[in-house]
Design an enzyme around this catalytic site. Sequence first.
Site, PDB file in Angstrom:
ATOM      1  N   SER A 453     -29.249   7.956 -25.608  1.00  0.00           N
ATOM      2  CA  SER A 453     -28.644   9.282 -25.455  1.00  0.00           C
ATOM      3  C   SER A 453     -28.689  10.096 -26.734  1.00  0.00           C
ATOM      4  O   SER A 453     -29.112  11.270 -26.725  1.00  0.00           O
ATOM      5  CB  SER A 453     -27.199   9.138 -24.976  1.00  0.00           C
ATOM      6  OG  SER A 453     -26.392   8.453 -25.930  1.00  0.00           O
ATOM      7  N   ASP A 454     -28.269   9.510 -27.853  1.00  0.00           N
ATOM      8  CA  ASP A 454     -28.230  10.308 -29.081  1.00  0.00           C
ATOM      9  C   ASP A 454     -29.629  10.578 -29.626  1.00  0.00           C
ATOM     10  O   ASP A 454     -29.867  11.621 -30.241  1.00  0.00           O
ATOM     11  CB  ASP A 454     -27.344   9.655 -30.142  1.00  0.00           C
ATOM     12  CG  ASP A 454     -27.678   8.213 -30.444  1.00  0.00           C
ATOM     13  OD1 ASP A 454     -28.554   7.639 -29.774  1.00  0.00           O
ATOM     14  OD2 ASP A 454     -27.034   7.633 -31.345  1.00  0.00           O
ATOM     15  N   CYS A 455     -30.568   9.681 -29.373  1.00  0.00           N
ATOM     16  CA  CYS A 455     -31.948   9.919 -29.819  1.00  0.00           C
ATOM     17  C   CYS A 455     -32.591  11.045 -29.014  1.00  0.00           C
ATOM     18  O   CYS A 455     -33.289  11.901 -29.573  1.00  0.00           O
ATOM     19  CB  CYS A 455     -32.769   8.646 -29.688  1.00  0.00           C
ATOM     20  SG  CYS A 455     -32.155   7.289 -30.710  1.00  0.00           S
TER      21      CYS A 455
END
Length: 728
Positions: A453-455
């Site tokens: 998700s954060d990538c």
Amino acid sequence: MYTQPIPHDWHGQYPLTDLSRWKLEDFEDGLGDHNWTYVPKGQKGYKQRLLEKYWIGEKYQAPKLPKARTPLDAAKNGYTFYKNLQAPDGHWPGEYSGPHFLLPGYVIGSYVTKAPIKEEERVEMIRWLFNYAHKDDGGWGIHVEGKSTVFGTALNYVTLRLLGVDAEHPVMVRARATLHKLGGARGVPAWGKFWLSILNVYDWEGNNPIPPELWLLPEWLFVHPHRWWIHTRNVYIPMSFLFGVRYKAEENDLILSLRQELYTENYYSIDWPAQRNHIAPGDIYAPHTFALNGLFAILGVYEGCALPPLRRAGLDFVYNLVVKEDENTDYQDLGPVNKMMNLIVRHYVDGPDSHAFKEHVKRRLDFLWLGPQGMMMCGTNGSQLWDISFISQALAKTGLGDLPENHESMMAALNWLDRTQMQSNPIHFHTAYRQATKGAWPFSTKTQGYTVSDCAAEGLKAVLFLQENMPEEKRPIKERRLCDTVDILLDMQNPTGGWASYERRRGPMLLEKINPSEVFGDIMVDCDYPECTTSVITALSIFRKHYPHYRPKEIETATKNAIKYIHDAQDSCGAWLGRWGICFTYATMFALESLSLVGETYENSTAVRRACDFIISKQRADGGWGESWETCEQLKWIEHESSQVVQTAWAGLALMYAKYPHRGPLEKAAQLIMSRQLPDGSWAQEAIEGVFNKTVAIGYPNFKFRSLFGCSVVPTNTCRSFLEWVYM
């Protein structure tokens, strides 16, 4: 197996290979795979680059830059140097290592399948393990900065013996004494029991059952393995296969010798079933619960009367999952642990001459990295996307990308981001229990191919910034592809309002009660993280400014729910607990960025004020911050022995997001960061920066660049970096 003996007077203090002959392959496919090769002596046309010299610790020639007089000068000098480390395909290679349980899997898996390890790789692996033996007792811990444990010492002792180090080498004698002092290998935790059983130096009867039949349970059950966190289930898939067939290496003289060396008692007199729940006291982090012991008792009864047809069905099921994982990732697999287990499974089922096994043997190399202390195995096949996304944001947001001398570097980064976005779902999507990938970016490479998700969010931000001033027709990544990213991010939000890492949460936190690892925390469920949540809602906010017509109501609702989660996740001390970086410093930086999106500052928000007061209370007299990795383990602030430039940057950014009203602490922090910049524009590597599963510290050496010359910036109209802002 190996003909070159390791001298008894050599303890890793110098390399046994010619470091000038090591080369990172030329990244011709543009996908960012990391392969170190040893160039034949006298090969014409080869010249080692600064890129290789820097990472292996060799002397390099970089121009001495004018001393920075302002923070902006420091940022420019930092990027002037950092461009030297950019690969020809546009990304920044780097080390991603620290855990001490990875290289043993590589060496044991290679040994039992007879997959070759080249001589130059062998001696560099030995050098790395020698150099990271604990200075006080000669053992190894769960990671390079941890105390010696049975888990680390037993596995790495075995690794060195398999690599050809004599049992009477002084390093081995000292390590063996430490292992015996800790009680010997009997008390090794579950993953250690598994690897030693694969090698046939620990009896399978000493392992708690891991039956493959668990995958045959109804999928609606909350304990079904497809509901576990992706790293956990992907490890236990091949682990359950190898347990189910009781795989073990053939006996030979070395294995017979190891059975004597690893234990304080006679190997053949050990009561193996009694070892199933025996874990050395110094190793255990996640003690067995009543629920876990009850589950193991039930599985133990089943194992004694397992029906052959049911066992065959379970083995077939998990083998097919192994195959699907291999085909989804071109045999790279999610991470190094399941990669080497899958390699053994494919060798066992498909044979040494099969295409699958040969591809596995080649793909092993993607996880190896050569550093100043030797050759290690990384925590994944790299952190390529994670690093380039922040660096790219720095280029755009600080204005460094507008300088003519940086334009080529900026475009190379954008083109790599273009190639790395995943534009389709996995080959085996639902049948492999995978999260969608269309529109996402991975942590490392497109080949590895897992949504994070954060990538995905940081990749989206990087592209939006880099393409901001480009005409629409010249943008390599079109609007539809950016909308695909937004779709996948919105789909991944949990009912809590937060975001996990790889997937939406699939099971209840109650599953942590059956955490079988004994040495890791929070591994059963992909839970919410302040870091991931912040990355996503900041990406959605920036996207909405560029494309206000696309799903605005959903983005607004997602942000509102996320802010509530951020408030709920605040620790009683006022900070936020980090799960991927160390620790309160790291997560508080992210959380305060989230709150800044909705206008919460030091002046108007009690939550922000509490966080700032906590951060300020930890600033040292030299202006810096220093937090130990032990904070993540003990869940309370533990001071590092010295200030850390990376954590000082994180703390400064946190205060900036909060619009902290007092300039003094920020000025002192900026002065510390500038004072540690080297004449060539770089910063020296300090303590380890990352962590996962509470107990395992892992290095992100690129953090010091992307954090310190403006890779994270306050979203103001002036877009100035931390170092620039404090002197405005």
